[in-house]
Design a protein around this motif. Structure first.
Motif, PDB file in Angstrom:
ATOM      1  N   VAL A  25       6.714  -4.718  10.832  1.00 13.57           N
ATOM      2  CA  VAL A  25       6.441  -3.668   9.856  1.00 13.57           C
ATOM      3  C   VAL A  25       5.122  -3.935   9.140  1.00 13.57           C
ATOM      4  CG1 VAL A  25       7.212  -2.656   7.675  1.00 13.57           C
ATOM      5  CG2 VAL A  25       8.855  -3.040   9.515  1.00 13.57           C
ATOM      6  N   ILE A  26       4.899  -5.180   8.749  1.00  8.66           N
ATOM      7  CA  ILE A  26       3.656  -5.547   8.057  1.00  8.66           C
ATOM      8  C   ILE A  26       2.441  -5.259   8.928  1.00  8.66           C
ATOM      9  CG2 ILE A  26       2.293  -7.508   7.196  1.00  8.66           C
ATOM     10  CD1 ILE A  26       4.947  -8.712   6.179  1.00  8.66           C
ATOM     11  N   LEU A  27       2.501  -5.664  10.189  1.00  6.11           N
ATOM     12  CA  LEU A  27       1.374  -5.437  11.102  1.00  6.11           C
ATOM     13  C   LEU A  27       1.145  -3.950  11.340  1.00  6.11           C
ATOM     14  CD1 LEU A  27       1.993  -8.299  13.717  1.00  6.11           C
ATOM     15  CD2 LEU A  27       0.195  -8.183  11.966  1.00  6.11           C
ATOM     16  N   THR A  28       2.230  -3.178  11.426  1.00  5.93           N
ATOM     17  CA  THR A  28       2.100  -1.728  11.620  1.00  5.93           C
ATOM     18  C   THR A  28       1.404  -1.083  10.426  1.00  5.93           C
ATOM     19  OG1 THR A  28       4.114  -1.676  12.971  1.00  5.93           O
ATOM     20  CG2 THR A  28       3.352   0.414  12.027  1.00  5.93           C
ATOM     21  N   ILE A  29       1.836  -1.440   9.218  1.00  2.00           N
ATOM     22  CA  ILE A  29       1.239  -0.860   8.012  1.00  2.00           C
ATOM     23  C   ILE A  29      -0.220  -1.254   7.880  1.00  2.00           C
ATOM     24  CG2 ILE A  29       1.319  -0.809   5.485  1.00  2.00           C
ATOM     25  CD1 ILE A  29       4.362  -1.234   5.723  1.00  2.00           C
ATOM     26  N   VAL A  30      -0.535  -2.523   8.139  1.00  2.37           N
ATOM     27  CA  VAL A  30      -1.929  -2.982   8.071  1.00  2.37           C
ATOM     28  C   VAL A  30      -2.781  -2.234   9.096  1.00  2.37           C
ATOM     29  CG1 VAL A  30      -3.462  -4.953   8.467  1.00  2.37           C
ATOM     30  CG2 VAL A  30      -1.376  -5.246   7.113  1.00  2.37           C
ATOM     31  N   SER A  31      -2.234  -2.003  10.276  1.00  2.00           N
ATOM     32  CA  SER A  31      -2.973  -1.263  11.309  1.00  2.00           C
ATOM     33  C   SER A  31      -3.261   0.167  10.870  1.00  2.00           C
ATOM     34  CB  SER A  31      -2.165  -1.245  12.618  1.00  2.00           C
ATOM     35  OG  SER A  31      -1.959  -2.556  13.088  1.00  2.00           O
ATOM     36  N   VAL A  32      -2.270   0.806  10.265  1.00  2.00           N
ATOM     37  CA  VAL A  32      -2.460   2.180   9.796  1.00  2.00           C
ATOM     38  C   VAL A  32      -3.490   2.227   8.674  1.00  2.00           C
ATOM     39  CG1 VAL A  32      -1.339   4.150   8.708  1.00  2.00           C
ATOM     40  CG2 VAL A  32      -0.157   2.900  10.508  1.00  2.00           C
ATOM     41  N   LEU A  33      -3.435   1.266   7.756  1.00  2.00           N
ATOM     42  CA  LEU A  33      -4.427   1.199   6.678  1.00  2.00           C
ATOM     43  C   LEU A  33      -5.828   0.980   7.238  1.00  2.00           C
ATOM     44  CD1 LEU A  33      -2.519  -0.897   3.978  1.00  2.00           C
ATOM     45  CD2 LEU A  33      -3.308   1.454   3.731  1.00  2.00           C
ATOM     46  N   GLY A  34      -5.918   0.126   8.267  1.00  2.00           N
ATOM     47  CA  GLY A  34      -7.213  -0.112   8.902  1.00  2.00           C
ATOM     48  C   GLY A  34      -7.749   1.144   9.568  1.00  2.00           C
TER      49      GLY A  34
ATOM     50  N   PHE B 150      10.960  -2.523  -6.641  1.00  2.00           N
ATOM     51  CA  PHE B 150      10.050  -3.374  -5.879  1.00  2.00           C
ATOM     52  C   PHE B 150       8.977  -4.036  -6.736  1.00  2.00           C
ATOM     53  CE2 PHE B 150       9.069   1.111  -5.474  1.00  2.00           C
ATOM     54  CZ  PHE B 150       7.818   1.180  -6.059  1.00  2.00           C
ATOM     55  N   SER B 151       8.656  -3.473  -7.913  1.00  2.00           N
ATOM     56  CA  SER B 151       7.682  -4.148  -8.780  1.00  2.00           C
ATOM     57  C   SER B 151       8.288  -5.425  -9.354  1.00  2.00           C
ATOM     58  CB  SER B 151       7.215  -3.225  -9.909  1.00  2.00           C
ATOM     59  OG  SER B 151       8.190  -3.068 -10.906  1.00  2.00           O
ATOM     60  N   THR B 152       9.594  -5.390  -9.645  1.00  2.00           N
ATOM     61  CA  THR B 152      10.292  -6.588 -10.110  1.00  2.00           C
ATOM     62  C   THR B 152      10.364  -7.632  -9.001  1.00  2.00           C
ATOM     63  OG1 THR B 152      11.640  -5.282 -11.650  1.00  2.00           O
ATOM     64  CG2 THR B 152      12.468  -7.462 -11.047  1.00  2.00           C
ATOM     65  N   TYR B 153      10.649  -7.192  -7.788  1.00  2.00           N
ATOM     66  CA  TYR B 153      10.761  -8.129  -6.668  1.00  2.00           C
ATOM     67  C   TYR B 153       9.388  -8.699  -6.294  1.00  2.00           C
ATOM     68  CZ  TYR B 153      14.946  -5.237  -6.536  1.00  2.00           C
ATOM     69  OH  TYR B 153      16.065  -4.537  -6.888  1.00  2.00           O
ATOM     70  N   ALA B 154       8.343  -7.885  -6.400  1.00  2.00           N
ATOM     71  CA  ALA B 154       6.983  -8.378  -6.131  1.00  2.00           C
ATOM     72  C   ALA B 154       6.589  -9.434  -7.150  1.00  2.00           C
ATOM     73  CB  ALA B 154       5.993  -7.213  -6.161  1.00  2.00           C
ATOM     74  N   ARG B 155       6.999  -9.229  -8.377  1.00  2.00           N
ATOM     75  CA  ARG B 155       6.708 -10.207  -9.441  1.00  2.00           C
ATOM     76  C   ARG B 155       7.344 -11.553  -9.123  1.00  2.00           C
ATOM     77  NH1 ARG B 155       5.359 -10.070 -14.931  1.00  2.00           N
ATOM     78  NH2 ARG B 155       6.285 -11.773 -16.154  1.00  2.00           N
ATOM     79  N   LYS B 156       8.606 -11.516  -8.649  1.00  2.00           N
ATOM     80  CA  LYS B 156       9.309 -12.754  -8.319  1.00  2.00           C
ATOM     81  C   LYS B 156       8.751 -13.417  -7.065  1.00  2.00           C
ATOM     82  CE  LYS B 156      13.722 -13.010  -8.602  1.00  2.00           C
ATOM     83  NZ  LYS B 156      15.171 -12.753  -8.376  1.00  2.00           N
ATOM     84  N   ALA B 157       8.385 -12.600  -6.089  1.00  2.00           N
ATOM     85  CA  ALA B 157       7.984 -13.138  -4.787  1.00  2.00           C
ATOM     86  C   ALA B 157       6.512 -13.535  -4.735  1.00  2.00           C
ATOM     87  CB  ALA B 157       8.261 -12.108  -3.695  1.00  2.00           C
ATOM     88  N   ILE B 158       5.640 -12.656  -5.185  1.00  2.00           N
ATOM     89  CA  ILE B 158       4.197 -12.864  -5.020  1.00  2.00           C
ATOM     90  C   ILE B 158       3.559 -13.403  -6.287  1.00  2.00           C
ATOM     91  CG2 ILE B 158       2.030 -11.748  -4.345  1.00  2.00           C
ATOM     92  CD1 ILE B 158       3.759  -9.584  -2.944  1.00  2.00           C
ATOM     93  N   GLY B 159       4.007 -12.906  -7.431  1.00  2.00           N
ATOM     94  CA  GLY B 159       3.448 -13.351  -8.696  1.00  2.00           C
ATOM     95  C   GLY B 159       3.461 -12.229  -9.716  1.00  2.00           C
TER      96      GLY B 159
ATOM     97  N   TYR C 142       4.829   0.186   0.524  1.00  2.00           N
ATOM     98  CA  TYR C 142       5.610  -0.313   1.659  1.00  2.00           C
ATOM     99  C   TYR C 142       5.199  -1.729   2.037  1.00  2.00           C
ATOM    100  CZ  TYR C 142       7.243   4.503   2.472  1.00  2.00           C
ATOM    101  OH  TYR C 142       7.816   5.740   2.358  1.00  2.00           O
ATOM    102  N   LEU C 143       3.897  -1.992   2.001  1.00  2.00           N
ATOM    103  CA  LEU C 143       3.394  -3.320   2.363  1.00  2.00           C
ATOM    104  C   LEU C 143       3.889  -4.377   1.381  1.00  2.00           C
ATOM    105  CD1 LEU C 143       1.543  -4.712   4.444  1.00  2.00           C
ATOM    106  CD2 LEU C 143      -0.357  -4.371   2.846  1.00  2.00           C
ATOM    107  N   VAL C 144       3.865  -4.061   0.100  1.00  2.00           N
ATOM    108  CA  VAL C 144       4.332  -5.002  -0.920  1.00  2.00           C
ATOM    109  C   VAL C 144       5.831  -5.245  -0.773  1.00  2.00           C
ATOM    110  CG1 VAL C 144       4.752  -5.247  -3.405  1.00  2.00           C
ATOM    111  CG2 VAL C 144       2.498  -4.553  -2.583  1.00  2.00           C
ATOM    112  N   ILE C 145       6.598  -4.207  -0.471  1.00  2.00           N
ATOM    113  CA  ILE C 145       8.039  -4.382  -0.248  1.00  2.00           C
ATOM    114  C   ILE C 145       8.281  -5.357   0.901  1.00  2.00           C
ATOM    115  CG2 ILE C 145      10.132  -3.216   0.575  1.00  2.00           C
ATOM    116  CD1 ILE C 145       9.183  -0.721  -0.956  1.00  2.00           C
ATOM    117  N   ALA C 146       7.541  -5.193   1.987  1.00  2.00           N
ATOM    118  CA  ALA C 146       7.722  -6.061   3.158  1.00  2.00           C
ATOM    119  C   ALA C 146       7.366  -7.508   2.841  1.00  2.00           C
ATOM    120  CB  ALA C 146       6.873  -5.540   4.316  1.00  2.00           C
ATOM    121  N   PHE C 147       6.244  -7.730   2.184  1.00  2.00           N
ATOM    122  CA  PHE C 147       5.848  -9.093   1.833  1.00  2.00           C
ATOM    123  C   PHE C 147       6.826  -9.722   0.842  1.00  2.00           C
ATOM    124  CE2 PHE C 147       1.433  -8.440   3.485  1.00  2.00           C
ATOM    125  CZ  PHE C 147       1.365  -9.604   4.234  1.00  2.00           C
ATOM    126  N   SER C 148       7.302  -8.938  -0.108  1.00  2.00           N
ATOM    127  CA  SER C 148       8.257  -9.456  -1.092  1.00  2.00           C
ATOM    128  C   SER C 148       9.546  -9.894  -0.416  1.00  2.00           C
ATOM    129  CB  SER C 148       8.555  -8.382  -2.154  1.00  2.00           C
ATOM    130  OG  SER C 148       7.387  -8.017  -2.853  1.00  2.00           O
TER     131      SER C 148
END
Length: 455
Positions: free
Chosen positions: A409-418, A76-85, A374-380
């Motif tokens: 999934v993104i909204l669920t994770i953000v809610s739990v983090l909040g 997922f670090s490789t995929y985050a690099r490609k997707a987000i930066g 998990y959040l980074v995987i979802a955004f990627s």
């Protein structure tokens, strides 16, 4: 002996990958720590495990969609690099490495306490250090050695859980001969109702259960060191949900059905031990201590492997010292293994020299990393999937109901983090985790921007 001469090994077979995918989520947290989730939510802890199971399964489906397209040790670090930066790949890779490096001393200390109880002739610190050295040696020889250790560790854990489920099921139906007045499912509702502490308690229990599941993503890292990784990733991902429900949900259901969730002994002894002692299973303490010890050893074995492979991936992208990319003829990144093990050893020593202080602070910095991963995987997945669809690329293994399930999934994770951030019980760990995350992101932006200018 360099990266250009050798490649990462392909020593993991079908049975290794299968057991890694099964055993990756079975740690001491299930055998002992699940009692904390039960204390929070009562019998409704079953709901927390069901919700978390579905969430983790969906995250794995998203990760597998990307991994099948591009199997990579960096996952997922490789995929985050490609997707987000580049900064995102740098940041989540180092945070993930930090998490697993700290798991090494945690499991060493837990294993040392069990060994000390069995053999008090030596101090527990000696057992902890020896534990780290012994298990890290398996990762130095070859990838196959890691796979063999994990195969047998996972097999023992699976057999223990299956045995627990069989005994518990017999007891529920009144067929377990050693139990007296323990049968049926009345405990699900007789001790203050099914949800005695309200719906909010289920969310609090989810926070506990979420970290019990962390580790299933190791599959995408390990599969890169096997032949035909795409088929292995597909097969293992499709079976993840069934395994999680069988091992976690059914075990917790049987627990809250058979015993009073309010019992102080449940918290003191741990989930499996208390239930089996209630059912008068002979030799319970020795059996559970042995299984927990093996679970601890398995988790440390995985921690050394995972942290070293993530460090190798960072080094291969020039986001860590180049030395960590050097491989042996067996395809093992020995310097990456050494560096990860050394940091784990140092943290273990710190724990015994300054008990309850420095190491506790370091451990608190990892409190929210699992959810951030998990959040980074979802955004990627969200970003890469849209790019591929725009390009008309065929995607062989898709996440369902895209993009709606991904956003859910993104909204669920953000809610739990909040919830963690505003909850007094978790605010300290969450604040430290986010603080470390911000520092790593700043470093990532600086390092990757320099790389860009150099290129």
């Amino acid at each position: 002996m360099n990266k250009e001469t050798y490649k990462l090994g392909q020593g993991l077979s079908n049975r290794h990958i299968t057991m890694i995918s099964i055993g990756g989520v079975i740690g001491a947290g299930l055998f002992v720590g699940s009692s904390a989730a039960i204390a929070k939510a009562g019998p409704a802890a079953v709901l927390a495990y069901i919700i978390t199971s579905i969430l983790v399964f969906l995250v794995m489906r998203m990760l597998s969609e990307m991994a099948v397209m591009q199997p990579d040790t960096g996952s997922f670090s490789t995929y985050a690099r490609k997707a987000i930066g580049p900064w995102a790949g740098f940041s989540i890779g180092w945070l993930y490495w930090w998490f697993w490096v700290l798991v090494i001393p945690i499991e060493a200390i837990a294993g040392a306490e069990i060994l000390y109880a069995w053999f008090p002739q030596l101090p527990s610190a000696v057992y902890a250090l020896a534990f780290i050295v012994l298990l890290s040696s398996a990762n130095f020889s070859s990838t196959k050695s890691f796979g063999e250790f994990e195969f047998w560790f996972a097999l023992v854990k699976v057999l223990a859980i299956v045995s627990f489920i069989v005994i518990g099921t017999l007891a529920v139906f009144g067929l377990w001969p050693l139990a007296q007045d323990v049968s049926g499912i009345a405990n699900l509702y007789a001790n203050g109702s099914f949800m005695p502490n309200g719906a909010g308690s289920v969310l609090a229990a989810i926070l506990i259960t979420a970290f019990s599941f962390f580790g299933v993503e190791i599959l995408s890292i390990a599969a890169a060191e096997s032949k035909n990784p795409q088929s292995k990733i597909k097969r293992a991902t499709n079976l993840v949900l069934y395994r999680i429900i069988l091992f976690f949900v059914l075990s917790i259901f049987l627990t809250v059905a058979l015993v009073d969730w309010r019992s102080s002994e449940l918290q003191k002894l741990g989930t499996f031990q208390y239930v089996l002692m209630t059912l008068n299973v002979p030799g319970t303490k020795l059996m559970i201590d042995t299984v927990v010890f093996i679970a601890v050893a398995s988790c440390m074995n995985a921690a050394v492997y995972t942290s070293s492979r993530m460090l190798y991936a960072l080094g291969s992208r020039q986001e860590a010292p180049h030395l960590v990319t050097q491989l042996t003829s067996n395809g093992v990144p020995t310097y990456a293994v050494s560096a990860s093990t050394l940091v784990g050893l140092i943290c273990c020593v710190v724990n015994y020299v300054f008990p309850g202080h420095v190491f506790g602070f370091l451990l608190s910095t990892t409190g929210a990393i699992a959810l951030l991963v998990y959040l980074v995987i979802a955004f990627s997945q969200l970003i890469l999937r849209k790019k591929l669809e725009q390009q008309g690329v065929e995607i062989p293994f898709k996440m369902w109901l895209f993009p709606w399930l991904t956003w859910a999934v993104i909204l669920t994770i953000v809610s739990v983090l909040g919830y963690m951030f505003f909850s007094p019980s978790y605010r300290y760990e969450t604040t430290l985790s986010l603080g470390v995350t911000v520092l790593v992101i700043i470093c990532g932006i600086r390092v990757t921007s320099k790389q860009k200018h150099t290129d």
